[in-house]
Design an enzyme around this catalytic site. Structure first.
Site, short mmCIF file in Angstrom:
data_model
loop_
_atom_site.label_atom_id
_atom_site.label_comp_id
_atom_site.label_asym_id
_atom_site.label_seq_id
_atom_site.Cartn_x
_atom_site.Cartn_y
_atom_site.Cartn_z
N ASP A 139 -67.64 -68.98 11.51
CA ASP A 139 -68.39 -68.73 10.28
C ASP A 139 -69.82 -69.20 10.44
O ASP A 139 -70.11 -70.08 11.27
CB ASP A 139 -67.78 -69.53 9.11
CG ASP A 139 -66.41 -69.01 8.69
OD1 ASP A 139 -65.95 -68.01 9.25
OD2 ASP A 139 -65.82 -69.63 7.78
N MET A 140 -70.71 -68.66 9.62
CA MET A 140 -72.08 -69.20 9.59
C MET A 140 -72.25 -69.96 8.27
O MET A 140 -71.99 -69.42 7.20
CB MET A 140 -73.11 -68.07 9.70
CG MET A 140 -74.52 -68.58 9.91
SD MET A 140 -74.70 -69.62 11.39
CE MET A 140 -74.79 -68.39 12.68
N ARG A 189 -69.80 -60.75 13.20
CA ARG A 189 -69.35 -60.38 11.86
C ARG A 189 -70.59 -60.43 10.97
O ARG A 189 -71.19 -61.48 10.77
CB ARG A 189 -68.32 -61.37 11.33
CG ARG A 189 -67.86 -61.02 9.91
CD ARG A 189 -67.51 -62.25 9.12
NE ARG A 189 -66.30 -62.86 9.62
CZ ARG A 189 -66.08 -64.17 9.57
NH1 ARG A 189 -66.98 -65.00 9.08
NH2 ARG A 189 -64.96 -64.67 10.03
N GLY A 193 -74.53 -63.24 3.24
CA GLY A 193 -74.91 -64.66 3.20
C GLY A 193 -74.59 -65.27 1.85
O GLY A 193 -74.85 -64.65 0.81
N ALA A 194 -74.01 -66.47 1.85
CA ALA A 194 -73.44 -67.03 0.63
C ALA A 194 -74.04 -68.36 0.19
O ALA A 194 -73.57 -68.96 -0.77
CB ALA A 194 -71.93 -67.20 0.82
P1 FDA Z 1 -72.28 -57.92 -3.03
O1 FDA Z 1 -72.38 -59.34 -3.42
O2 FDA Z 1 -73.45 -57.03 -3.29
O3 FDA Z 1 -71.00 -57.32 -3.74
C1 FDA Z 1 -70.68 -55.95 -3.73
C2 FDA Z 1 -69.57 -55.74 -4.76
O4 FDA Z 1 -68.37 -56.37 -4.29
C3 FDA Z 1 -69.85 -56.38 -6.12
O5 FDA Z 1 -70.56 -55.53 -6.94
C4 FDA Z 1 -68.45 -56.68 -6.62
O6 FDA Z 1 -67.89 -55.51 -7.16
C5 FDA Z 1 -67.70 -57.02 -5.36
N1 FDA Z 1 -67.72 -58.48 -5.14
C6 FDA Z 1 -68.46 -59.15 -4.22
N2 FDA Z 1 -68.20 -60.48 -4.27
C7 FDA Z 1 -67.29 -60.63 -5.26
C8 FDA Z 1 -66.62 -61.77 -5.80
N3 FDA Z 1 -66.84 -62.99 -5.35
N4 FDA Z 1 -65.76 -61.55 -6.81
C9 FDA Z 1 -65.49 -60.30 -7.28
N5 FDA Z 1 -66.10 -59.20 -6.81
C10 FDA Z 1 -66.98 -59.35 -5.81
N6 FDA Z 1 -70.94 -65.79 4.01
C11 FDA Z 1 -71.56 -66.71 4.80
O7 FDA Z 1 -72.64 -67.17 4.45
N7 FDA Z 1 -70.96 -67.14 5.96
C12 FDA Z 1 -69.78 -66.62 6.40
O8 FDA Z 1 -69.28 -67.03 7.46
C13 FDA Z 1 -69.16 -65.62 5.62
N8 FDA Z 1 -67.99 -65.04 6.02
C14 FDA Z 1 -67.50 -63.95 5.35
C15 FDA Z 1 -66.44 -63.22 5.86
C16 FDA Z 1 -66.00 -62.08 5.21
C17 FDA Z 1 -64.87 -61.29 5.79
C18 FDA Z 1 -66.62 -61.65 4.00
C19 FDA Z 1 -66.18 -60.41 3.28
C20 FDA Z 1 -67.66 -62.39 3.48
C21 FDA Z 1 -68.11 -63.54 4.12
N9 FDA Z 1 -69.17 -64.27 3.60
C22 FDA Z 1 -69.76 -65.23 4.40
C23 FDA Z 1 -69.64 -64.04 2.22
C24 FDA Z 1 -70.81 -63.05 2.17
O9 FDA Z 1 -71.97 -63.65 2.70
C25 FDA Z 1 -71.11 -62.59 0.74
O10 FDA Z 1 -71.49 -63.70 -0.02
C26 FDA Z 1 -69.96 -61.89 0.05
O11 FDA Z 1 -69.27 -61.05 0.92
C27 FDA Z 1 -70.47 -61.04 -1.15
O12 FDA Z 1 -71.35 -60.06 -0.69
P2 FDA Z 1 -70.96 -58.51 -0.53
O13 FDA Z 1 -71.38 -58.09 0.83
O14 FDA Z 1 -69.56 -58.28 -0.86
O15 FDA Z 1 -71.95 -57.75 -1.49
#
Ligand code: FDA
Length: 316
Positions: A139-140, A189, A193-194
């Site tokens: 993970d990052m 992957r 970003g979170a």
């Molecule tokens: P976006 O946030 O634009 O969401 C698109 C749509 O998806 C939303 O409109 C909603 O409908 C749905 N959605 C998204 N998140 C939701 C939630 N929490 N609850 C309900 N619906 C939701 N980050 C990081 O910094 N380090 C890491 O190592 C990882 N690893 C990782 C692995 C995998 C497999 C995933 C899917 C994600 C991560 N992340 C991560 C988290 C990532 O950075 C990001 O914060 C989330 O995936 C949300 O972004 P989206 O790309 O889904 O788009």
């Protein structure tokens, strides 16, 4: 604004102790994790596999400051790999560098050996993943760990091809980081970003983060030998972005099943099955473990509308 407040809350030990004490909190987190123990995660993985999805397993936990504790995390994941093989599950594992000891010494400048501890631990897990024909995903975490994480991954990759790393499209630096992972080819992957990051290093606007994601995906697919040798995961629930990625892949003659999408357990479940039915390779990342607070609040920050769900659960 709300996202920023929630990301701050995810770092608060006071709020964590308050939230964990409430009975409804366990009901609320069930939406995003099948249970706290490995057995629940494996059982959920089996159900998903029976419906055509692969899984990625991750035990929640970060910022481990004790080498013995980091060692126990490694022992846990070695056992996970064994259980996955015994049950014939199509499951990979994903770990956080600070869960394996990278942050050791951050709290005590006299003791700066976290990097060596994390390297040894990643090495052991990458070796075990290779023996199981699997990938160890890294993970990052927050931006303070990006340099060390990439150094670790490149070092371990020089010994084992079975390691892959997460890159975040919100960071302005990521195109340069991506270029360092092409040769030898490292699995990537890609996610948005979170974490809470300053605008000097991360795009504050969602449109820029989304554009950067597709641009990074295109760069990997343009490098066909890299794509084929080290197939990336696109970690997003953003269906418009997935459509774009599939279109770019098709333009380059990459078939649908070579496009690998990973989403989180409990989020857009129907879309996960639909995309799999349409021919993409889809995995669900299942989290488990007791250290769910910061991870859970980051999920709320991604979609503040989730707060309504928490409030509803409080009054159920
Ligand atoms: P976006 O946030 O634009 O969401 C698109 C749509 O998806 C939303 O409109 C909603 O409908 C749905 N959605 C998204 N998140 C939701 C939630 N929490 N609850 C309900 N619906 C939701 N980050 C990081 O910094 N380090 C890491 O190592 C990882 N690893 C990782 C692995 C995998 C497999 C995933 C899917 C994600 C991560 N992340 C991560 C988290 C990532 O950075 C990001 O914060 C989330 O995936 C949300 O972004 P989206 O790309 O889904 O788009």
């Amino acid at each position: 604004m709300l996202r920023s407040l929630l990301l701050r809350a995810s770092e608060s030990t006071f709020l964590e102790s308050q939230f964990r004490r409430r009975g409804f909190s366990r009901r609320a987190i069930r939406r995003f994790m099948p249970g706290e123990d490995l057995e629940s995660a494996l059982a959920a993985g089996k159900v998903l596999q029976d419906r055509g999805l692969g899984v990625v397993l991750t035990r929640l936990g970060e910022e481990v400051y004790d080498a013995g504790e980091a060692d126990a995390v490694v022992a846990h994941y070695l056992d996970v790999l064994k259980q996955v093989a015994a049950r014939k599950l199509d499951a990979e594992i994903s770990v956080k560098p600070t869960q394996l000891g990278l942050a050791i010494g951050d709290d005590d400048p006299r003791q700066r050996d976290g990097y060596a501890v994390a390297e040894r631990n990643l090495d052991r897990l990458a070796l075990a993943a290779a023996a199981h024909g699997s990938t160890l995903w890294v993970d990052m975490e927050g931006s303070e760990y990006v340099d060390a994480t990439l150094d670790l991954v490149r070092t371990v990759r020089s010994r084992h091809a079975s390691i892959g790393v997460c890159l975040q499209s919100y960071l302005r630096r990521t195109p340069d980081d991506l270029a360092t992972l092409a040769d030898p080819p490292v699995r990537v992957r890609l996610v948005k970003g979170a974490y809470r990051e300053p605008r000097s290093i991360a795009y504050p606007r969602k449109a820029d983060v989304d554009r950067a994601f597709v641009d990074l995906a295109r760069r990997i697919m343009d490098h066909r030998a890299w794509f084929d040798a080290a197939p990336p995961h696109f970690g997003t629930h953003d269906l418009a972005i997935i459509d774009d990625v599939v279109r770019v892949a098709a333009e380059r003659g990459i078939p649908g099943e070579a496009v690998q999408v990973t989403m989180l357990y409990g989020i857009r479940s129907e879309a996960q099955h639909r995309l799999s039915d349409e021919g993409l390779t889809v995995r669900t990342l299942i989290s488990y473990g007791e250290a769910w607070y910061p991870w859970y609040v980051r999920r709320l920050a991604e979609r503040p509308a989730n707060l309504w769900f928490v409030l509803r659960t409080m009054f159920e």
